[in-house]
Write a protein that holds these residues in place. Structure first.
Motif, PDB file in Angstrom:
ATOM      1  N   ARG A 263       0.832  -1.204   0.000  1.00 47.64           N
ATOM      2  CA  ARG A 263       0.000   0.000   0.000  1.00 47.64           C
ATOM      3  C   ARG A 263       0.866   1.255   0.000  1.00 47.64           C
ATOM      4  NH1 ARG A 263      -4.621  -0.616  -1.753  1.00 47.64           N
ATOM      5  NH2 ARG A 263      -5.570  -1.764  -0.038  1.00 47.64           N
ATOM      6  N   VAL A 264       1.950   1.223   0.777  1.00 45.09           N
ATOM      7  CA  VAL A 264       2.882   2.360   0.778  1.00 45.09           C
ATOM      8  C   VAL A 264       3.411   2.608  -0.626  1.00 45.09           C
ATOM      9  CG1 VAL A 264       5.188   3.097   1.507  1.00 45.09           C
ATOM     10  CG2 VAL A 264       3.576   2.231   3.202  1.00 45.09           C
ATOM     11  N   VAL A 265       3.804   1.533  -1.306  1.00 45.03           N
ATOM     12  CA  VAL A 265       4.334   1.685  -2.664  1.00 45.03           C
ATOM     13  C   VAL A 265       3.252   2.203  -3.606  1.00 45.03           C
ATOM     14  CG1 VAL A 265       5.410   0.500  -4.613  1.00 45.03           C
ATOM     15  CG2 VAL A 265       6.039  -0.110  -2.284  1.00 45.03           C
ATOM     16  N   GLY A 266       2.029   1.723  -3.443  1.00 41.18           N
ATOM     17  CA  GLY A 266       0.943   2.227  -4.270  1.00 41.18           C
ATOM     18  C   GLY A 266       0.784   3.735  -4.132  1.00 41.18           C
ATOM     19  N   TYR A 267       0.848   4.224  -2.903  1.00 38.03           N
ATOM     20  CA  TYR A 267       0.740   5.669  -2.690  1.00 38.03           C
ATOM     21  C   TYR A 267       1.986   6.414  -3.165  1.00 38.03           C
ATOM     22  CZ  TYR A 267      -3.495   4.890   0.079  1.00 38.03           C
ATOM     23  OH  TYR A 267      -4.769   4.542   0.482  1.00 38.03           O
ATOM     24  N   LEU A 268       3.155   5.806  -3.017  1.00 37.95           N
ATOM     25  CA  LEU A 268       4.379   6.416  -3.555  1.00 37.95           C
ATOM     26  C   LEU A 268       4.272   6.583  -5.066  1.00 37.95           C
ATOM     27  CD1 LEU A 268       7.268   4.634  -1.599  1.00 37.95           C
ATOM     28  CD2 LEU A 268       6.749   7.084  -1.565  1.00 37.95           C
ATOM     29  N   GLU A 269       3.732   5.576  -5.725  1.00 39.17           N
ATOM     30  CA  GLU A 269       3.600   5.650  -7.173  1.00 39.17           C
ATOM     31  C   GLU A 269       2.557   6.683  -7.574  1.00 39.17           C
ATOM     32  OE1 GLU A 269       5.773   4.451  -8.830  1.00 39.17           O
ATOM     33  OE2 GLU A 269       6.517   2.602  -7.943  1.00 39.17           O
ATOM     34  N   GLU A 270       1.521   6.865  -6.758  1.00 40.10           N
ATOM     35  CA  GLU A 270       0.566   7.936  -7.032  1.00 40.10           C
ATOM     36  C   GLU A 270       1.255   9.297  -6.987  1.00 40.10           C
ATOM     37  OE1 GLU A 270      -2.945   7.807  -4.644  1.00 40.10           O
ATOM     38  OE2 GLU A 270      -3.380   5.715  -5.130  1.00 40.10           O
ATOM     39  N   GLU A 271       2.151   9.473  -6.022  1.00 38.89           N
ATOM     40  CA  GLU A 271       2.911  10.722  -5.939  1.00 38.89           C
ATOM     41  C   GLU A 271       3.823  10.874  -7.153  1.00 38.89           C
ATOM     42  OE1 GLU A 271       2.556  13.189  -3.835  1.00 38.89           O
ATOM     43  OE2 GLU A 271       0.968  12.106  -2.780  1.00 38.89           O
TER      44      GLU A 271
ATOM     45  N   VAL B 130       7.242   7.142 -18.961  1.00 36.58           N
ATOM     46  CA  VAL B 130       7.620   6.869 -17.569  1.00 36.58           C
ATOM     47  C   VAL B 130       6.410   7.032 -16.661  1.00 36.58           C
ATOM     48  CG1 VAL B 130       8.979   7.708 -15.613  1.00 36.58           C
ATOM     49  CG2 VAL B 130      10.057   7.434 -17.841  1.00 36.58           C
ATOM     50  N   ARG B 131       5.623   8.069 -16.897  1.00 38.39           N
ATOM     51  CA  ARG B 131       4.410   8.261 -16.087  1.00 38.39           C
ATOM     52  C   ARG B 131       3.454   7.085 -16.255  1.00 38.39           C
ATOM     53  NH1 ARG B 131       0.144  13.167 -16.978  1.00 38.39           N
ATOM     54  NH2 ARG B 131      -0.007  12.066 -18.970  1.00 38.39           N
ATOM     55  N   ALA B 132       3.347   6.549 -17.462  1.00 39.34           N
ATOM     56  CA  ALA B 132       2.492   5.380 -17.689  1.00 39.34           C
ATOM     57  C   ALA B 132       3.008   4.173 -16.909  1.00 39.34           C
ATOM     58  CB  ALA B 132       2.420   5.064 -19.179  1.00 39.34           C
ATOM     59  N   ASP B 133       4.332   4.007 -16.875  1.00 45.51           N
ATOM     60  CA  ASP B 133       4.918   2.929 -16.074  1.00 45.51           C
ATOM     61  C   ASP B 133       4.546   3.082 -14.608  1.00 45.51           C
ATOM     62  OD1 ASP B 133       6.153   1.769 -18.254  1.00 45.51           O
ATOM     63  OD2 ASP B 133       8.133   2.601 -17.825  1.00 45.51           O
ATOM     64  N   GLU B 134       4.668   4.315 -14.102  1.00 40.85           N
ATOM     65  CA  GLU B 134       4.386   4.556 -12.687  1.00 40.85           C
ATOM     66  C   GLU B 134       2.917   4.282 -12.365  1.00 40.85           C
ATOM     67  OE1 GLU B 134       6.842   4.688 -11.036  1.00 40.85           O
ATOM     68  OE2 GLU B 134       8.384   6.049 -11.768  1.00 40.85           O
ATOM     69  N   ALA B 135       2.032   4.625 -13.287  1.00 43.24           N
ATOM     70  CA  ALA B 135       0.608   4.346 -13.077  1.00 43.24           C
ATOM     71  C   ALA B 135       0.372   2.839 -12.999  1.00 43.24           C
ATOM     72  CB  ALA B 135      -0.216   4.958 -14.205  1.00 43.24           C
ATOM     73  N   HIS B 136       1.101   2.091 -13.821  1.00 39.50           N
ATOM     74  CA  HIS B 136       0.974   0.627 -13.770  1.00 39.50           C
ATOM     75  C   HIS B 136       1.503   0.094 -12.444  1.00 39.50           C
ATOM     76  CE1 HIS B 136       0.529  -3.400 -15.285  1.00 39.50           C
ATOM     77  NE2 HIS B 136       1.806  -3.669 -15.080  1.00 39.50           N
ATOM     78  N   HIS B 137       2.647   0.604 -11.995  1.00 41.37           N
ATOM     79  CA  HIS B 137       3.200   0.191 -10.701  1.00 41.37           C
ATOM     80  C   HIS B 137       2.203   0.470  -9.582  1.00 41.37           C
ATOM     81  CE1 HIS B 137       7.483   1.116 -12.415  1.00 41.37           C
ATOM     82  NE2 HIS B 137       6.922   0.078 -12.992  1.00 41.37           N
ATOM     83  N   ARG B 138       1.579   1.640  -9.653  1.00 41.21           N
ATOM     84  CA  ARG B 138       0.578   2.020  -8.648  1.00 41.21           C
ATOM     85  C   ARG B 138      -0.537   0.982  -8.578  1.00 41.21           C
ATOM     86  NH1 ARG B 138      -2.768   6.537 -11.071  1.00 41.21           N
ATOM     87  NH2 ARG B 138      -3.395   4.692 -12.261  1.00 41.21           N
ATOM     88  N   ASP B 139      -1.076   0.641  -9.742  1.00 43.29           N
ATOM     89  CA  ASP B 139      -2.199  -0.292  -9.782  1.00 43.29           C
ATOM     90  C   ASP B 139      -1.789  -1.686  -9.304  1.00 43.29           C
ATOM     91  OD1 ASP B 139      -3.650   1.804 -10.796  1.00 43.29           O
ATOM     92  OD2 ASP B 139      -3.525   1.136 -12.879  1.00 43.29           O
TER      93      ASP B 139
END
Length: 204
Positions: A117-125, A170-179
């Motif tokens: 969950r922490v990583v999910g929120y980090l990726e949202e940031e 890169v932003r698309a990658d981060e959105a995938h990591h978030r999900d």
């Protein structure tokens, strides 16, 4: 309660980052990616060891998390070509990575649900930061220079790709990591192990 703690932990980390880097998004990205490449490696390593101990499959999650770590590392290699960090920023990266690695390692041992969950929120940031990066590129506050060769090769971008194209992928990658990480946390929340749920597909 764990989700709220994870959320406010990440939000509290954004404040000093904003003060230190302000709108120097190249160096901010360097810091983000140095930290962001840790969770996938730690999670993948711990799942790998558990798989060995228990003689069981992982449902593809080991590979998924290690791919995430490699993807984040390539983000870092790309932005190292774009930004030229100062010596104290490099020193800060070393210190932050050392603290974060150990904290995340023990956090994952105690509660994988909380760690993901922490990583999910980090990726949202991270998605938010890259969106601001794109706005500054569109407004001309940051030069839209040609994309580094390493980025063109990794993301298979056109030869005439620019920094804006790189930040977009890169932003698309981060959105995938978030999900992926929010999904992993939800799996643990439902009382299941990751191995019982197939891992999402890769990044590119």
């Amino acid at each position: 309660m764990l989700d709220k703690i994870a959320y406010y932990t990440v939000k509290s980390l954004r404040f000093p980052t904003d003060i230190f880097f302000q709108r120097r998004y190249g160096c901010r990205a360097m810091m983000l990616e140095t930290v962001a490449a840790v969770p996938g490696m730690v999670g993948g390593m711990l799942l790998h060891l558990r798989s060995l101990r228990r003689f069981e499959q992982s449902g593809g999650w080991i590979r998924a998390l290690l791919e995430e770590a490699e993807n984040e590392r390539m983000h870092l290699m790309t932005f190292m070509e774009v930004a030229q960090p100062r010596w104290y920023e490099r020193a800060l990266v070393i210190a932050v990575q050392g603290v974060f690695f150990n904290a995340y390692f023990f956090g994952y041992l105690i509660s994988p649900k909380f760690a993901h969950r922490v990583v999910g929120y980090l990726e949202e940031e991270a998605v938010h930061s890259y969106t601001e990066f794109l706005k500054d590129l569109d407004d001309g506050k940051i030069d839209n220079v040609p994309a580094p060769a390493i980025a063109i090769d990794y993301w298979r971008l056109p030869a005439n790709a620019t920094l804006k194209d790189v930040v977009t992928v890169v932003r698309a990658d981060e959105a995938h990591h978030r999900d992926v990480n929010h999904f992993a946390s939800d799996v643990y929340y439902q009382g299941m192990q990751l191995k019982a749920t197939p891992a999402p597909i890769g990044y590119h």
